[in-house]
Scaffold this active site. Structure first.
Site, short mmCIF file in Angstrom:
data_model
loop_
_atom_site.label_atom_id
_atom_site.label_comp_id
_atom_site.label_asym_id
_atom_site.label_seq_id
_atom_site.Cartn_x
_atom_site.Cartn_y
_atom_site.Cartn_z
N SER A 1 0.85 -1.19 0.00
CA SER A 1 0.00 0.00 0.00
C SER A 1 0.89 1.24 0.00
CB SER A 1 -0.92 -0.01 1.22
OG SER A 1 -0.16 -0.04 2.40
N ILE B 1 -8.84 -9.30 0.75
CA ILE B 1 -10.22 -9.80 0.71
C ILE B 1 -11.19 -8.64 0.46
CG2 ILE B 1 -12.06 -10.81 2.15
CD1 ILE B 1 -9.87 -12.44 3.55
N GLU C 1 -8.27 25.53 3.12
CA GLU C 1 -7.26 24.67 2.51
C GLU C 1 -7.87 23.71 1.49
OE1 GLU C 1 -8.47 22.41 6.31
OE2 GLU C 1 -8.25 24.49 5.66
N CYS D 1 -10.67 26.87 11.53
CA CYS D 1 -11.70 26.14 12.26
C CYS D 1 -11.44 26.19 13.77
CB CYS D 1 -11.79 24.70 11.73
SG CYS D 1 -13.30 23.84 12.23
N HIS E 1 -12.69 25.81 6.26
CA HIS E 1 -11.48 25.06 5.90
C HIS E 1 -11.04 25.50 4.50
CE1 HIS E 1 -11.09 22.20 9.25
NE2 HIS E 1 -12.40 22.27 9.32
N GLY F 1 1.33 5.48 -3.89
CA GLY F 1 1.02 6.71 -4.61
C GLY F 1 0.05 6.48 -5.75
#
Length: 549
Positions: free
Chosen positions: A19, A154, A523, A387, A521, A22
């Site tokens: 995992s 799975i 961003e 926030c 937020h 990228g």
């Protein structure tokens, strides 16, 4: 240029061996290249976890929650998609196993399956298929779908079976599968090993999927002989075996895979209309990334800093703010607890040019955030609060300037005598445990009205009304607004259009050069090619402070 056929094409991106290779960035880069070739691209992520969305997941486990315009709480990869495509996506861009099972079970309870035995195949796979195919509208040429997890898991099997079925139903010429695999380097023998990739592709073929291209993630250049071997053993054209070594910046990745020819191979193989890639905007970005005129140190004072992905959009927005000012932003990760005392704050923040206080939940780390804000205010260091950052700025002003020593937020002390930040009225039942936590905050895009003459109005280019994405349950208590403005000198420079909910706070320019915060937020709407004005303003203030020393 109109498409040669009306069929929307599908590109599926899978991952193998390990995992965190990228996949999201590779898929985003391919999407950016196809868009730069004149195609209309949307993107989607299939997540194999059973949560309905990541909204209630621990940031240490999952990273940030990315909120879309329509208020969906989605995977952080959706943020990569939006930043690279420069396109707003919605909740349909993120599909989880939890959503799929919830929908299927609800249909079964309503009797929509008319007595069928409800099974993974066909009912679960049909629901996944529906969510993939609904992206293929008349306004879209290509849908890029990233399949989360690793081939062999799975949890991913229903999604991969659905990919196989989609390829069968819409036609093999209309579907392209990109498999991303790790190409490990064994130091003692000095070799790049292809066997893990061969096994990963074998597992994919076992499910019934033959990849059309393989992207090799590695830490060095890949010799042609290795590519030829993988081409032969995995039955993929040699031109479709693409090396993607680690890059200096994530914004270099499109150039890497373009140089390797992946986008050209995809458009020809899928018979898509195309033009040459228009690099104008991206080359300007890369020039700003690699040839900055200034360098500043930005303290990011947070509670989840052991996993930088928890603040992914914030760090990318800060860097983009740097691009707007031809400045390199070096992030200094500061654990908020280290700023609890004035001495601790001085040690952590004494050498920084600017500070960002991001969002978060819960009491842990708040005292340190308040300490960092006090240090920035007293020392004229540019600061942007997001926030929870806004709420902490209000608490700090109440405690240290307005003489309300025990001022607090009801999030941290429900019984506080002076709740300068309190629970929003519509959230009271949920906070009391009488409603679902998931998907119930004030989520999505909301407008705000900015005060004339304020810093925020100036950085937003004089606009009176702006819109930003939100994710919160708490708000500034209006009962304390007049007292705080009078005694602390803080300015509530932006509110909801009805004036009831505080959206922006700041200090006047003659008190502090740039101490600004928003309940939103921002961003989440920043793009590398279109930096958000609040972050660009923060970096500008930092550069001015540093150059004036």
């Amino acid at each position: 240029m109109p498409p040669k056929s009306s069929t929307t094409k599908h590109i599926f991106v899978t991952g193998g061996v390990a995992s965190s290779l990228g996949k999201g960035l590779t898929a985003s880069s391919l999407g950016m290249l196809l868009k730069a070739r004149g195609l209309r691209v949307v993107m989607q992520k299939l997540d194999p976890y059973l949560n309905v969305d990541p909204g209630t997941m621990n940031p240490f486990q999952h990273g940030e929650v990315f909120v879309t315009n329509d208020g969906a709480e989605t995977d952080l990869d959706i943020g990569h998609y939006e930043r690279f495509l420069d396109r707003d996506l919605d909740g349909s861009a993120n599909v989880t196993t939890g959503q799929v099972y919830s929908t299927v079970i609800a249909k079964e309870r309503r009797g929509e399956y008319l007595g069928d035995t409800v099974q993974v195949i066909p009912h679960i796979t049909n629901e996944i298929k529906h969510r993939i195919r609904r992206m293929a509208t008349d306004e879209v040429d290509v849908v890029i779908t990233e399949v989360g997890g690793t081939v062999g898991d799975i949890e991913s099997l229903p999604f991969l079976e659905t990919v196989r079925q989609v390829r069968h139903e819409v036609g093999r010429d209309n579907v392209f599968v990109v498999h991303i695999s790790l190409l490990p380097y064994i130091g003692p023998s000095g070799e790049l090993k292809t066997k893990p990739t061969q096994h990963s592709v074998a597992a994919l073929r076992n499910i019934g999927i033959q990849p059309d291209a393989i992207v090799l993630r590695c830490d060095r250049e890949v010799p042609t002989a290795i590519k030829r071997k993988i081409s032969l053993m995995c039955d993929v054209d040699e031109a479709a075996v693409v090396a993607c070594p680690d890059a200096r910046s994530i914004y270099d990745i499109p150039k890497v895979i373009h140089t390797e020819g992946l986008d050209a191979y995809v458009v020809r193989r899928m018979d898509l209309p195309f033009r040459d890639v228009d690099w104008t905007t991206w080359d300007d970005l890369l020039d700003r990334v690699h040839n900055p005129e200034h360098e500043i140190v930005m303290a990011l004072v947070g509670k989840y800093i052991d996993l930088p992905d928890a603040y992914l959009s914030v760090t990318e927005a800060l860097r983009a703010g740097g691009f707007a000012n031809k400045a390199r932003v070096k992030i200094k990760w500061v654990t908020s607890d280290d700023c609890k005392t004035p001495a601790g704050a001085r040690v952590q923040l004494g050498d920084v040019d600017a500070i960002c206080i991001p969002g978060g939940f819960g009491e842990r780390g708040v005292t340190g955030k308040v300490g960092a804000i006090q240090y920035a205010r007293e020392n004229g260091i540019p600061l942007l609060g997001l926030c929870l950052g806004l709420q902490c700025i209000v608490v700090e002003a109440a405690r240290n300037l307005a003489g309300v020593a025990d001022a607090n937020s009801t999030e941290f002390d429900p019984a506080t005598a002076h709740p300068v930040v309190s629970t929003m009225a519509e959230q009271l039942d949920i906070v009391a445990g009488e409603g679902d936590m998931g998907g119930t905050m004030r989520l999505g895009m909301y407008p705000a009205k900015l005060a004339e003459g304020s810093i925020v109005r100036e950085v937003y280019d004089g606009k009176e009304y702006v819109e930003e994405r939100h994710r919160h349950r708490y708000e500034v208590n209006n009962a304390y607004r007049a007292e705080l403005e009078k005694k602390a000198g803080i300015v509530f420079s932006g509110t909801s259009p009805d004036g009831k909910l505080v959206e922006y706070v700041e200090y006047p320019r003659d008190v502090h050069p740039y101490l600004v915060a928003t309940q939103a937020h921002p961003e989440l709407r920043s793009r590398p090619t279109r930096p958000h004005p609040l972050f660009a303003g923060l970096v500008k203030a930092a550069v001015e402070r540093k150059t004036s020393k």
